[in-house]
Design a protein around this motif. Structure first.
Motif: not given
Length: 73
Positions: A7, A11, A15, A40, A42, A44-47, A49
């Motif tokens: 992850v 990052a 992205w 992922r 778009s 829910d960026l912290s959701g 992947s």
């Protein structure tokens, strides 16, 4: 290699969204490294992947382009 490391690599790679969805928020984003592809939502960026090896993602894309996807499943 653990998931947190992958992850972090995604990052760092950055992205991005398709240029076809520049003004829209209802799409997916991707990030890629030489070994991994991440996808992922778009909105829910912290959701979560979806992370797969690049070879698996390439096979998926080839299948879609060639209509090699099993539509009966």
């Amino acid at each position: 290699m653990n998931t947190a490391s992958i992850v972090a690599q995604l990052a760092a790679a950055g992205w991005f969204k398709s240029s076809y969805s520049a003004a829209e928020n209802e799409c997916v984003e991707m990030a890629r490294t030489p070994q991994w592809v991440g996808v992922r939502d778009s909105k829910d960026l912290s959701g979560p992947s979806l992370i797969v090896p690049t070879t698996a993602f390439a096979a998926f894309v080839d299948g879609v382009k060639g209509d090699g996807v099993n539509h009966t499943a």
